[in-house]
Design a protein around this motif. Structure first.
Motif, mmCIF file in Angstrom:
data_model
loop_
_atom_site.group_PDB
_atom_site.id
_atom_site.type_symbol
_atom_site.label_atom_id
_atom_site.label_comp_id
_atom_site.label_asym_id
_atom_site.label_seq_id
_atom_site.Cartn_x
_atom_site.Cartn_y
_atom_site.Cartn_z
ATOM 1 N N GLU A 80 1.854 -3.193 -4.009
ATOM 2 C CA GLU A 80 3.183 -2.610 -3.750
ATOM 3 C C GLU A 80 3.327 -1.273 -4.474
ATOM 4 N N ALA A 81 2.883 -1.248 -5.745
ATOM 5 C CA ALA A 81 2.969 -0.004 -6.514
ATOM 6 C C ALA A 81 2.036 1.055 -5.937
ATOM 7 N N HIS A 84 3.844 2.371 -2.676
ATOM 8 C CA HIS A 84 5.170 2.961 -2.872
ATOM 9 C C HIS A 84 5.226 4.015 -3.967
ATOM 10 N N GLU A 85 4.268 3.976 -4.914
ATOM 11 C CA GLU A 85 4.316 4.941 -6.020
ATOM 12 C C GLU A 85 3.067 5.822 -6.076
ATOM 13 N N LYS A 86 1.890 5.200 -6.182
ATOM 14 C CA LYS A 86 0.666 5.974 -6.427
ATOM 15 C C LYS A 86 0.321 6.905 -5.265
ATOM 16 N N ALA A 89 2.814 9.772 -4.833
ATOM 17 C CA ALA A 89 2.639 10.747 -5.920
ATOM 18 C C ALA A 89 1.430 11.640 -5.649
ATOM 19 N N CYS A 120 0.735 2.057 5.227
ATOM 20 C CA CYS A 120 1.149 3.138 4.327
ATOM 21 C C CYS A 120 0.720 4.476 4.917
#
Lengths: 303, 245
Positions: A80-81, A84-86, A89, A120
């Motif tokens: 999930e990270a 949604h984040e890595k 970024a 994704c």
């Protein structure tokens, strides 16, 4: 004359074949302040599992002659990270090919993670790691048996629309049979090889150097071993191969490609020299010139 | 992070099994005590991280113990040798965290990064008390340098061959210093004892076997109150309250 470094991998266009290998380049953003990531052919992100993992206890790394052994043990923030984040970024500073590297402890976990990676937007290709030597009850176990490797491939292929590559372990008797099993199960390509299971002992303390005792050996020493496997697999399968193992120079990128690799991953060398990939890429044209190569595409599998 | 080639200005023994390495460093991307450089030594695969001990215009000083094959090979390199060095690594000590009066507690070569910090604290006009612990007198480093800067210096040796006999915590108990912020660097077991003995805020510089040194290989991970951190990138300096001590 201008040299053509571009290659085509499962329909994706790479400006050059050089890709930092999973686990040796974090999630990309860690290096974004050191050089322009956009020079890279692609980036294979750190291996990711369904749940966050702390990884193995330290020490996780040991020096060897012309190489190193690691037992990081898939430290990662969870799928999930990652999505949604890595990846978002990384996408702020990088427009090239992004490869998600997925690990699991069950076929279901591989399937769940690959589905999320597939959906994704910032991810172009999925590399399924059936070859991590540093986790128990999973990882490498799936990649050392043709039937298990095929089962993971089939399950993942079913839920993914993006190209799926299976990253193979060299710790097997016959890598060709496993490669063929993955191809038959629907893999779009193969990455080989992951690390070689190894060990060091501290003779003063009379104990293993690594807290996890064993780990994955990589670095310059493994290049001829990896090259041999790439050559064997590339001539036995129809799907493209990403060659990986001990690559440290533009000459070795070319050697891997002559052995049959369409793209080439650089791993442990990044730990010695964080600028290894941009340095290799910038020296490719002059090495090609010396060897009379106009386009890298024309040398793939020519040996 | 930057990669440069630095030339060895001097590389000599300063105490038992301890070398001082001075490198001509151009205009390196270096900031504060607690940061480190990552050296490539010919014939060795992985780099060796060494804390910054001092910096002057155009040069840096590093101290290292000649304990393993790599550092022994480094110790044999003559003046004029060019070294491949990564700089701009790690999060160092925060001299601004101290209001007026700092306590520095070092174990062995932990004195090295604290020396650069000491210079910065004195440049800010702060009081500095240093407590330096060593195994024995012939392993003492930087004592004169600390004495030239600090308001007070206490030495402790395990065998009593210099200063107070015992650990730095024994010297601290004898000294009863007054301070508003502490900084410590040394063996983990010593820093843990220091953090437990000192009732007040401070920070400690951790050590762990490193790979890349720049935060992307995840080999030097440690557990903190806020989860897994990379010693090389999130540290090596951590606030006392972040540590599980």
């Amino acid at each position: 004359m201008v040299k053509d470094l571009s290659v085509s991998l499962s329909g994706l266009s790479l400006k050059n074949p050089v890709i930092p290998a999973s686990g040796t380049f974090g999630f990309g953003v860690e290096l974004s302040g050191s050089f322009d990531l956009n020079v890279l052919g692609g980036i294979s992100l750190k291996g990711t599992t369904q749940e966050p993992r702390f990884g193995n206890p330290t020490p996780r790394i040991a020096e060897c002659e012309s190489g190193m052994i690691n037992s990081v043990g898939l430290q990662n923030p969870g799928i999930e990270a990652l999505v949604h984040e890595k990846v978002p970024a990384l996408r702020k500073c990088y427009g090239g090919i992004v490869i998600a590297n997925i690990s699991g402890f069950s076929v279901e976990e591989y399937k769940t993670c690959c589905l999320l990676a597939d959906r994704c937007e910032g991810i172009d290709l999925i590399e399924v790691n059936v070859s991590c030597p540093n986790v128990h009850n999973g990882g490498m176990a799936f990649g050392t048996d043709p039937a298990s490797a095929a089962a993971v491939t089939r399950a993942v292929r079913e839920v993914c629309r993006k190209p799926v590559f299976i990253k193979l372990s060299p710790n097997v008797t016959d890598i060709v049979s496993i490669a063929r099993a993955c191809e038959d199960a629907g893999a779009d390509g193969l990455t080989l090889v992951n690390t070689f299971l190894g060990m060091r002992i501290d003779i003063n303390r009379r104990k293993p150097v690594l807290a996890n005792k064993m780990g994955g050996f990589s670095g310059r020493a493994v290049f001829p071993l990896a090259l041999r496997m790439v050559w064997q697999v590339a001539r036995s399968c129809r799907i493209p191969v990403m060659g990986c193992g001990g690559v440290a120079s533009a000459e070795q990128v070319i050697e891997m490609m002559m052995a049959g690799a369409t793209a080439v991953q650089v791993g442990a060398e990044n730990l010695r020299n964080p600028f290894a990939c941009p340095e290799i890429i910038s020296s490719l044209p002059s090495v090609m010139d010396r060897l009379g190569i106009h386009s890298l595409k024309e040398i793939i599998g020519t040996v | 992070m930057e990669k440069s080639r630095f030339t060895i200005v001097s590389n000599r023994t300063v105490a038992t099994q301890t070398h001082k390495l001075v490198l001509a460093a151009g205009d390196p991307d270096l900031l504060v005590g607690g940061e480190f450089v990552h050296l490539l030594i010919d014939g060795f695969y992985l780099r060796r991280p060494l804390s910054l001990c001092d910096r002057e215009p155009g040069r840096i000083t590093l101290l290292y113990k000649t304990v393993g094959e790599g550092t022994k090979a480094l110790a044999s390199l003559p003046e004029g040798t060019s070294l491949d060095v990564l700089t701009g690594l790690g999060k160092g000590f925060d001299p601004d965290a101290c209001r007026e009066s700092a306590l520095l507690v070092a174990g062995g070569l932990g004195a090295a990064p604290l020396y650069l910090l000491c210079k910065e604290l004195k440049a800010q006009g702060k009081q500095v008390i240093a407590v330096l612990g060593f195994n024995k007198a012939d392993e003492i480093v930087l004592e004169d340098e600390f004495r030239a800067l600090c308001d007070h210096v206490s030495i402790a040796t395990l065998d009593g061959s210099a200063g107070t006999r015992g650990f730095v915590t024994d010297a601290l108990a004898a000294l009863q210093p007054s301070w508003d912020y502490f900084y410590t660097c040394g063996p983990a077991v010593m820093m843990k004892a220091v953090c437990q003995a000192l009732d007040g805020p401070g920070e400690a510089s951790l050590e762990e076997r490193m790979g890349c040194g720049a935060g992307f290989c995840y080999c030097c991970t440690c557990e903190t109150v806020s989860g897994a951190k990379r010693v090389c990138q999130d540290g090596p300096v951590f606030k006392k309250e972040e540590l599980l001590w």
